[in-house]
Design a protein around this motif. Structure first.
Motif, PDB file in Angstrom:
ATOM      1  N   GLY A  15       0.696  -1.255  -0.149  1.00  0.00           N
ATOM      2  CA  GLY A  15      -0.162   0.320  -0.415  1.00  0.00           C
ATOM      3  C   GLY A  15       0.989   1.580   0.117  1.00  0.00           C
ATOM      4  O   GLY A  15       0.162   2.419  -0.648  1.00  0.00           O
ATOM      5  N   TYR A  72      -9.872  -2.327  -2.533  1.00  0.00           N
ATOM      6  CA  TYR A  72     -10.481  -1.440  -1.624  1.00  0.00           C
ATOM      7  C   TYR A  72     -10.545  -3.012  -0.567  1.00  0.00           C
ATOM      8  O   TYR A  72     -10.386  -1.882   1.145  1.00  0.00           O
ATOM      9  CB  TYR A  72     -11.981  -1.400  -2.316  1.00  0.00           C
ATOM     10  CG  TYR A  72     -12.527  -0.825  -0.581  1.00  0.00           C
ATOM     11  CD1 TYR A  72     -12.987   0.119  -0.221  1.00  0.00           C
ATOM     12  CD2 TYR A  72     -13.855  -1.386  -0.390  1.00  0.00           C
ATOM     13  CE1 TYR A  72     -13.190   0.485   0.675  1.00  0.00           C
ATOM     14  CE2 TYR A  72     -14.148  -1.724   0.464  1.00  0.00           C
ATOM     15  CZ  TYR A  72     -14.372  -0.037   0.665  1.00  0.00           C
ATOM     16  OH  TYR A  72     -14.822  -0.017   1.957  1.00  0.00           O
ATOM     17  N   GLN A  75      -6.837  -3.315   1.319  1.00  0.00           N
ATOM     18  CA  GLN A  75      -6.986  -1.484   2.593  1.00  0.00           C
ATOM     19  C   GLN A  75      -8.139  -1.556   3.692  1.00  0.00           C
ATOM     20  O   GLN A  75      -7.607  -2.394   4.830  1.00  0.00           O
ATOM     21  CB  GLN A  75      -7.552  -0.654   1.688  1.00  0.00           C
ATOM     22  CG  GLN A  75      -7.577   0.067   0.613  1.00  0.00           C
ATOM     23  CD  GLN A  75      -6.257   1.200   1.114  1.00  0.00           C
ATOM     24  OE1 GLN A  75      -5.554   1.772   1.879  1.00  0.00           O
ATOM     25  NE2 GLN A  75      -5.839   1.777  -0.300  1.00  0.00           N
ATOM     26  N   ARG A  83      -3.357   0.668   9.279  1.00  0.00           N
ATOM     27  CA  ARG A  83      -3.962   1.470   8.025  1.00  0.00           C
ATOM     28  C   ARG A  83      -4.043   3.288   7.880  1.00  0.00           C
ATOM     29  O   ARG A  83      -3.372   3.840   6.764  1.00  0.00           O
ATOM     30  CB  ARG A  83      -5.440   1.351   7.728  1.00  0.00           C
ATOM     31  CG  ARG A  83      -6.120   1.903   6.140  1.00  0.00           C
ATOM     32  CD  ARG A  83      -7.395   2.184   6.827  1.00  0.00           C
ATOM     33  NE  ARG A  83      -7.926   0.837   6.695  1.00  0.00           N
ATOM     34  CZ  ARG A  83      -9.176   0.529   7.846  1.00  0.00           C
ATOM     35  NH1 ARG A  83      -9.776   1.015   7.926  1.00  0.00           N
ATOM     36  NH2 ARG A  83      -9.230  -0.773   7.783  1.00  0.00           N
ATOM     37  N   ASP A  87      -1.101   5.665   5.333  1.00  0.00           N
ATOM     38  CA  ASP A  87      -1.311   6.646   4.764  1.00  0.00           C
ATOM     39  C   ASP A  87      -0.535   7.196   4.577  1.00  0.00           C
ATOM     40  O   ASP A  87      -0.142   8.773   3.807  1.00  0.00           O
ATOM     41  CB  ASP A  87      -2.816   7.363   5.102  1.00  0.00           C
ATOM     42  CG  ASP A  87      -3.612   6.199   4.540  1.00  0.00           C
ATOM     43  OD1 ASP A  87      -3.899   5.976   3.774  1.00  0.00           O
ATOM     44  OD2 ASP A  87      -5.391   6.600   5.321  1.00  0.00           O
ATOM     45  N   SER A 207      -6.635   5.329   2.366  1.00  0.00           N
ATOM     46  CA  SER A 207      -7.819   4.830   2.593  1.00  0.00           C
ATOM     47  C   SER A 207      -9.322   5.900   2.271  1.00  0.00           C
ATOM     48  O   SER A 207      -8.651   6.865   2.587  1.00  0.00           O
ATOM     49  CB  SER A 207      -7.736   5.259   4.152  1.00  0.00           C
ATOM     50  OG  SER A 207      -6.675   4.022   4.817  1.00  0.00           O
TER      51      SER A 207
END
Length: 489
Positions: A15, A72, A75, A83, A87, A207
């Protein structure tokens, strides 16, 4: 023997870097968590990536190079703290990547300082050590001002549509939940393109919850302060904080770059300046200047939404972006998106006034909220000012009456601070101030501010008649003297 793999940690790393290979992810974990040992091999991670792909946690976005992005579901699979941490690291990465300003040739114009090799624009993130080469738009060079965002070297570089001649948007995307979403945003303006808040957040690799906080509580993501105006008073600046600013910059370069700006507009564009804005008005009998009252603050969220719709964006995308790029119901002065939006908002207005100026043998230019008319007939300029006022009122804007003025050739004529009576030149008062500043610097070099001196020298050098003058040669010598003095101290 296979090494145990921390599922959440490896999904987190994907991510952060996405799109990323198995090796990219291992390198990042080694750099950020050196205490974690032993680590699995590349083949073991690749095998697990394939498993996660089948379960919907990852999407393979570039088959040949085996690049993956977080979906998704991926995430949602991360814990809330992880998370949030993802980010944070992701947006700092994008900020530093954008600051690198990779050129069309793929060569960075400046180094990424203070970022580990695993997350910067280094060749470790690119197959075979090849430089990052941005995708080529089949219609010609990209519009001035767009930047390629390294280190994303293998994004969704393909054209959605049914043929090489389809007039779709040719962009590089970070991550999407499905091929359908990519096709949706890549349609031609004629058919519209649309993205939900989830689609936009996944495209950025952040996110959906964070993106929603940008649009539903934007006041939490700005810092506001006052600066002094040249003519007295103060102006409020609402500057987006680092995360929101990074997202807004991405929106500008991946969506708003297509918004039109009229040739008569000279603000916020490469190769245009206050001097190009002033140039058409040199040597005219009369020069008229008018300003728009509360320019950015008068362009509302609804106006921005309608502007996006008129320029081919879908309903959801227009709504989401208009909320993302406004504060307290209007364009904030301080956002990187406000200038390009304001130029596009006045495109039709600029065309109307430009054509009227041609009819009246006059010239028209605009620099942000400052509009200039020039010609040989004072009454015709007054009539045009009335037309400007009427056209602005149709848009929900109005003129600043106290700033409306017409200067004749017998007095000093200024356009955006530049004197235009016989040639483009800086005001004499400014040149006297600069002369005094450099004189003082020559007497007390230790107390001089190199940044300010260099800035004034650069500004004066932009005038062709001054560039090689004795005056500026003297200033350069003083600046070198100041720099030497500070290096010795």
């Amino acid at each position: 023997m296979k090494t145990k793999l921390n599922e959440e940690l490896f999904l987190w790393a994907v991510g952060v870097l996405q799109p990323a290979t198995a090796k990219n992810v291992i390198d990042l974990i080694v750099e950020m968590f050196p205490e974690i040992r032993p680590l699995p091999t590349v083949s073991e991670v690749e095998s697990r990536f394939n498993t996660w792909r089948e379960s919907g946690l990852l999407a393979r976005v570039h088959g040949k190079s085996r690049y993956y992005s977080l979906t998704y579901e991926g995430q949602s699979h991360l814990s809330v703290p992880l998370r949030r941490y993802k980010d944070q690291v992701r947006l700092f990465l994008l900020k530093d990547a954008r600051n690198a300003k990779v050129t069309l040739s793929g060569e960075a114009t400046q180094e990424l300082a203070g970022v580990s090799p695993a997350v910067d624009g280094s060749t470790d993130l690119q197959e075979g050590g090849r430089p990052v080469i941005p995708a080529v738009d089949p219609r010609g060079p990209r519009i001035t001002g767009r930047n390629y965002w390294p280190p994303i070297s293998k994004q969704h570089n393909f054209r959605a549509g049914s043929g090489s001649s389809s007039p779709d948007i040719y962009l590089d995307y970070f991550s999407y939940p499905s091929i359908k979403s990519i096709h949706s945003v890549s349609r031609s303006p004629a058919t519209g393109n649309d993205l939900s808040a989830v689609d936009i957040s996944l495209a950025l690799g952040i996110s959906p919850r964070l993106f929603t906080s940008f649009t539903h509580a934007p006041e939490n993501h700005y810092r506001s302060f006052q600066i002094g105006k040249r003519g007295g008073g103060t102006r409020q600046i609402d500057s987006p904080r680092v995360f929101l600013k990074t997202v807004q910059c991405w929106v500008v370069e991946y969506f708003l770059w297509r918004l039109p700006s009229h040739p008569s507009c000279h603000s916020y564009q490469k190769d245009k300046s206050i001097q190009t804005n002033a140039s058409p008005h040199v040597g005219k009998k009369f020069v008229a200047n008018v300003d728009i009252e509360n320019f950015f603050g008068s362009i509302t969220t609804e106006m921005v939404r309608m502007l996006f719709l008129r320029n081919g964006m879908g309903e959801q995308l227009s709504k989401n972006l208009s909320k993302l790029l406004t504060l307290r119901g209007s364009l904030p002065q301080g956002s990187p998106a406000s200038p390009i939006i304001s130029n596009a908002f006045l495109y039709e207005f600029d065309e109307i006034i430009y054509q009227k100026a041609i009819e009246d043998s006059a010239d028209y230019t605009r620099y942000a909220d400052d509009m200039t008319l020039s010609g040989d007939n004072r009454q015709e300029l007054k009539n045009m000012i009335s037309i400007i006022q009427g056209e602005l009122e149709k848009l929900g804007l109005r003129l600043k009456d106290t700033k409306t003025r017409i200067a004749s050739y017998g007095g000093q004529q200024r356009v955006t601070g530049v004197v235009v009576n016989t040639r483009i030149s800086p005001p004499r008062t400014l040149r006297r101030q600069v002369r005094a500043m450099f004189h003082q610097a020559s007497l007390n070099p230790a107390d001089a501010d190199v940044r300010i001196l260099r800035g004034y020298l650069s500004y004066l050098s932009s005038y062709s008649f001054l560039k090689e003058s004795e005056e500026l040669s003297k200033y350069r010598a003083i600046l070198n003297q100041v720099i030497d003095s500070k290096n010795q101290s």
